[in-house]
Design a protein around this motif. Structure first.
Motif, PDB file in Angstrom:
ATOM      1  N   UNK A  22       0.806  -1.206   0.000  1.00 29.19           N
ATOM      2  CA  UNK A  22       0.000   0.000   0.000  1.00 29.19           C
ATOM      3  C   UNK A  22       0.847   1.268   0.000  1.00 29.19           C
ATOM      4  N   UNK A  23       2.172   1.115   0.074  1.00 28.81           N
ATOM      5  CA  UNK A  23       3.037   2.274   0.220  1.00 28.81           C
ATOM      6  C   UNK A  23       2.922   3.204  -0.983  1.00 28.81           C
ATOM      7  N   UNK A  24       2.998   2.656  -2.171  1.00 28.62           N
ATOM      8  CA  UNK A  24       2.775   3.430  -3.388  1.00 28.62           C
ATOM      9  C   UNK A  24       1.429   3.038  -3.968  1.00 28.62           C
ATOM     10  N   UNK A  25       0.700   4.051  -4.422  1.00 33.32           N
ATOM     11  CA  UNK A  25      -0.621   3.775  -4.971  1.00 33.32           C
ATOM     12  C   UNK A  25      -0.693   4.267  -6.409  1.00 33.32           C
ATOM     13  N   UNK A  26      -0.606   3.333  -7.348  1.00 27.19           N
ATOM     14  CA  UNK A  26      -0.737   3.687  -8.763  1.00 27.19           C
ATOM     15  C   UNK A  26      -2.176   4.114  -9.050  1.00 27.19           C
ATOM     16  N   UNK A  66       4.380   5.808 -13.137  1.00 24.94           N
ATOM     17  CA  UNK A  66       3.710   4.552 -12.806  1.00 24.94           C
ATOM     18  C   UNK A  66       3.501   3.691 -14.055  1.00 24.94           C
ATOM     19  N   UNK A  67       3.345   4.344 -15.212  1.00 28.61           N
ATOM     20  CA  UNK A  67       3.135   3.617 -16.466  1.00 28.61           C
ATOM     21  C   UNK A  67       4.432   3.413 -17.245  1.00 28.61           C
ATOM     22  N   UNK A  68       5.560   3.840 -16.678  1.00 30.88           N
ATOM     23  CA  UNK A  68       6.888   3.684 -17.296  1.00 30.88           C
ATOM     24  C   UNK A  68       6.995   4.354 -18.661  1.00 30.88           C
ATOM     25  N   UNK A  69       6.435   5.544 -18.774  1.00 35.47           N
ATOM     26  CA  UNK A  69       6.495   6.303 -20.024  1.00 35.47           C
ATOM     27  C   UNK A  69       7.539   7.417 -19.905  1.00 35.47           C
ATOM     28  N   UNK A  70       8.794   7.042 -20.110  1.00 32.42           N
ATOM     29  CA  UNK A  70       9.882   7.994 -19.967  1.00 32.42           C
ATOM     30  C   UNK A  70       9.827   9.141 -20.949  1.00 32.42           C
ATOM     31  N   UNK A  71       9.377   8.874 -22.165  1.00 31.38           N
ATOM     32  CA  UNK A  71       9.294   9.923 -23.172  1.00 31.38           C
ATOM     33  C   UNK A  71       8.341  11.034 -22.764  1.00 31.38           C
ATOM     34  N   UNK A  72       7.228  10.656 -22.147  1.00 31.03           N
ATOM     35  CA  UNK A  72       6.268  11.645 -21.669  1.00 31.03           C
ATOM     36  C   UNK A  72       6.876  12.453 -20.527  1.00 31.03           C
ATOM     37  N   UNK A  73       7.590  11.774 -19.631  1.00 26.97           N
ATOM     38  CA  UNK A  73       8.220  12.478 -18.518  1.00 26.97           C
ATOM     39  C   UNK A  73       9.227  13.504 -19.041  1.00 26.97           C
ATOM     40  N   UNK A  74       9.993  13.126 -20.048  1.00 29.27           N
ATOM     41  CA  UNK A  74      10.953  14.060 -20.643  1.00 29.27           C
ATOM     42  C   UNK A  74      10.235  15.262 -21.256  1.00 29.27           C
TER      43      UNK A  74
END
Length: 221
Positions: free
Chosen positions: A18-22, A72-80
């Motif tokens: 429960x520590x991280x909640x996607x 959470x969705x592992x979308x590095x391109x969006x984060x960049x």
């Protein structure tokens, strides 16, 4: 001697899931704009919305920014793309997690490196345990992530509000297997202080001996 530490470890194990909640299904169904683009990994739509003036740090009901959702969705391109559009890479969501710690828990070394390259500080205090991305990764035995965080300047001997360092968590919350052995090795080589005890005055090597973690004992002695 070890009773209170073992009790605390049991509590932490119980709360790990429960520590991280996607984002939940209902969260995702409610998403529009940048949150939706982040969840779907739509870089072009992210860039378009930012160019039109969308707030890169808009929050959902759990205080997640689009960057958190993308992590959470592992979308590095969006984060960049979000970082290029002015997103705060050190933003914390409602449970005090940042992009870097989300990536560390997900055992995503490439995303960990990207987050740091984009300005997400490995020194940030995160989680309800007042820990760091390094402590989270060490706890889980994510040794490649641990190596990258150490290289990126993560504070090796930070003590969280449980009284544990990354090294202590790798022993107390680890399983003594290959991943945690490698994690301990990386931390020791990096200069982790092996003398820092838990709140009961127990050292990492004493915990390793109590658990019969032979290879870890060798590393710590």
């Amino acid at each position: 001697m070890f009773r209170s530490t073992l009790f605390m470890a049991a509590i932490v194990f119980a709360g790990v899931a429960q520590a991280q909640t996607a984002p939940s299904a209902s969260d995702i169904a409610s998403y529009t704009g940048l949150h939706l683009a982040a969840h779907e990994g739509d870089i072009a739509e992210t860039v378009r919305l930012l160019a039109e003036g969308a707030d890169p740090d808009v929050r959902d009901r759990a205080q997640r920014t689009p960057a958190h959702v993308a992590a959470f969705a592992s979308h590095g391109g969006v984060i960049a793309a979000l970082a290029a559009g002015g997103a705060d890479m050190n933003a914390l969501e409602s449970r005090a997690y940042d992009v870097l710690t989300i990536a560390a828990v997900a055992d995503d070394p490439e995303l960990v490196s990207l987050a740091m390259d984009l300005g997400n500080s490995p020194e940030l205090i995160t989680s309800v345990y007042d820990g760091t991305a390094l402590i989270a990764a060490a706890h889980l035995g994510h040794h490649e992530v641990v190596a990258r965080l150490v290289e990126g300047g993560a504070p090796i001997d930070h003590v969280n509000n449980l009284g544990w360092t990354a090294l202590m968590e790798a022993v107390v919350l680890g399983d003594g297997g290959p991943d945690h052995i490698k994690t301990v090795s990386i931390l020791v080589v990096a200069g982790a202080d092996k003398s820092i005890t838990d709140r009961d005055g127990i050292t990492p090597v004493q915990h390793a001996k109590a658990r019969g973690y032979g290879e870890i004992i060798t590393l710590l002695e």
